[in-house]
Design a protein around this motif. Structure first.
Motif, PDB file in Angstrom:
ATOM      1  N   ALA A 252       3.864   5.759  -5.594  1.00  0.00           N
ATOM      2  CA  ALA A 252       3.793   5.782  -7.060  1.00  0.00           C
ATOM      3  C   ALA A 252       2.716   6.766  -7.525  1.00  0.00           C
ATOM      4  O   ALA A 252       2.918   7.488  -8.513  1.00  0.00           O
ATOM      5  CB  ALA A 252       3.509   4.382  -7.594  1.00  0.00           C
ATOM      6  N   GLN A 253       1.594   6.816  -6.808  1.00  0.00           N
ATOM      7  CA  GLN A 253       0.531   7.754  -7.153  1.00  0.00           C
ATOM      8  C   GLN A 253       0.992   9.198  -6.962  1.00  0.00           C
ATOM      9  O   GLN A 253       0.708  10.067  -7.792  1.00  0.00           O
ATOM     10  CB  GLN A 253      -0.725   7.472  -6.319  1.00  0.00           C
ATOM     11  N   LYS A 254       1.724   9.453  -5.893  1.00  0.00           N
ATOM     12  CA  LYS A 254       2.239  10.804  -5.643  1.00  0.00           C
ATOM     13  C   LYS A 254       3.223  11.212  -6.740  1.00  0.00           C
ATOM     14  O   LYS A 254       3.196  12.353  -7.204  1.00  0.00           O
ATOM     15  CB  LYS A 254       2.907  10.880  -4.265  1.00  0.00           C
ATOM     16  N   ARG A 255       4.079  10.294  -7.160  1.00  0.00           N
ATOM     17  CA  ARG A 255       5.034  10.595  -8.242  1.00  0.00           C
ATOM     18  C   ARG A 255       4.281  10.893  -9.531  1.00  0.00           C
ATOM     19  O   ARG A 255       4.637  11.817 -10.251  1.00  0.00           O
ATOM     20  CB  ARG A 255       6.011   9.429  -8.432  1.00  0.00           C
ATOM     21  N   ALA A 256       3.244  10.129  -9.806  1.00  0.00           N
ATOM     22  CA  ALA A 256       2.448  10.341 -11.016  1.00  0.00           C
ATOM     23  C   ALA A 256       1.759  11.711 -10.980  1.00  0.00           C
ATOM     24  O   ALA A 256       1.701  12.426 -11.985  1.00  0.00           O
ATOM     25  CB  ALA A 256       1.428   9.227 -11.186  1.00  0.00           C
ATOM     26  N   GLU A 257       1.242  12.089  -9.816  1.00  0.00           N
ATOM     27  CA  GLU A 257       0.583  13.390  -9.670  1.00  0.00           C
ATOM     28  C   GLU A 257       1.578  14.521  -9.900  1.00  0.00           C
ATOM     29  O   GLU A 257       1.241  15.527 -10.520  1.00  0.00           O
ATOM     30  CB  GLU A 257      -0.060  13.503  -8.278  1.00  0.00           C
ATOM     31  N   LEU A 258       2.794  14.368  -9.395  1.00  0.00           N
ATOM     32  CA  LEU A 258       3.814  15.393  -9.577  1.00  0.00           C
ATOM     33  C   LEU A 258       4.196  15.529 -11.060  1.00  0.00           C
ATOM     34  O   LEU A 258       4.437  16.634 -11.549  1.00  0.00           O
ATOM     35  CB  LEU A 258       5.065  15.076  -8.751  1.00  0.00           C
ATOM     36  N   LEU A 259       4.233  14.423 -11.766  1.00  0.00           N
ATOM     37  CA  LEU A 259       4.565  14.459 -13.175  1.00  0.00           C
ATOM     38  C   LEU A 259       3.450  15.103 -14.004  1.00  0.00           C
ATOM     39  O   LEU A 259       3.705  15.777 -14.996  1.00  0.00           O
ATOM     40  CB  LEU A 259       4.846  13.046 -13.704  1.00  0.00           C
ATOM     41  N   ASP A 260       2.208  14.904 -13.562  1.00  0.00           N
ATOM     42  CA  ASP A 260       1.061  15.478 -14.271  1.00  0.00           C
ATOM     43  C   ASP A 260       0.929  16.988 -14.031  1.00  0.00           C
ATOM     44  O   ASP A 260       0.329  17.707 -14.817  1.00  0.00           O
ATOM     45  CB  ASP A 260      -0.242  14.792 -13.852  1.00  0.00           C
TER      46      ASP A 260
ATOM     47  N   ASN B  13       0.825  -1.205   0.000  1.00  0.00           N
ATOM     48  CA  ASN B  13       0.000   0.000   0.000  1.00  0.00           C
ATOM     49  C   ASN B  13       0.859   1.255   0.000  1.00  0.00           C
ATOM     50  O   ASN B  13       0.562   2.224  -0.715  1.00  0.00           O
ATOM     51  CB  ASN B  13      -0.962   0.013   1.193  1.00  0.00           C
ATOM     52  N   TYR B  14       1.916   1.258   0.792  1.00  0.00           N
ATOM     53  CA  TYR B  14       2.824   2.405   0.838  1.00  0.00           C
ATOM     54  C   TYR B  14       3.451   2.639  -0.537  1.00  0.00           C
ATOM     55  O   TYR B  14       3.518   3.777  -1.008  1.00  0.00           O
ATOM     56  CB  TYR B  14       3.909   2.174   1.896  1.00  0.00           C
TER      57      TYR B  14
END
Length: 135
Positions: free
Chosen positions: A126-134, A120-121
């Motif tokens: 990975a979701q936070k990294r994706a949000e930063l890239l977007d 889960n962590y």
């Protein structure tokens, strides 16, 4: 507890062990060439496998080739005993707990042995990294 059945000469066994150590996943290791699987352990592995013998038999192994036997023609109890007596026929590594089984090393599938909290962590990160890239 996770059981890791290996042979020291197997590169895949070494990879699995290194991965488990890296992620600090507790396990019990056993060299199945030095201490062969019991018939009960073989049965437990087969119960968790999707395709039975097809999943665990290494048809490229010297043991398998030298025996020149079609395991499908043998009674089940003879197959268990043959695997116990000739552990070199069994694919390695085998990772196994009460519910899950992995035969061979696969970098994606082995992740299911991580504790849920770690998985889960990693998903959250990975979701936070994706949000930063977007952004």
């Amino acid at each position: 507890m996770l059981n890791l059945f290996v042979s020291p000469s197997s590169a895949s066994s070494r990879k699995a062990k290194a991965w488990l150590d890296e992620y600090q996943v507790p396990y019990q290791e056993r060299n199945i060439l030095a201490q062969p699987l019991t018939v009960d352990e073989i049965k437990a592995i087969l119960r968790l496998s999707e395709n039975g013998l097809e999943d665990i038999i290494s048809t490229r192994s010297n043991d398998y080739k030298q025996l020149e036997v079609d395991l499908n023609d043998l009674p089940t109890n003879e197959v268990y005993e043959l695997l116990h007596q000739h552990p070199g026929m069994i694919k390695r590594p085998i990772l196994m707990d009460n519910k899950r089984l992995q035969i061979g090393y696969n970098s994606e599938e082995i992740r299911r042995f991580l504790p849920r909290s770690v998985r889960n962590y990693e998903i959250e990160q990975a979701q936070k990294r994706a949000e930063l890239l977007d952004a």
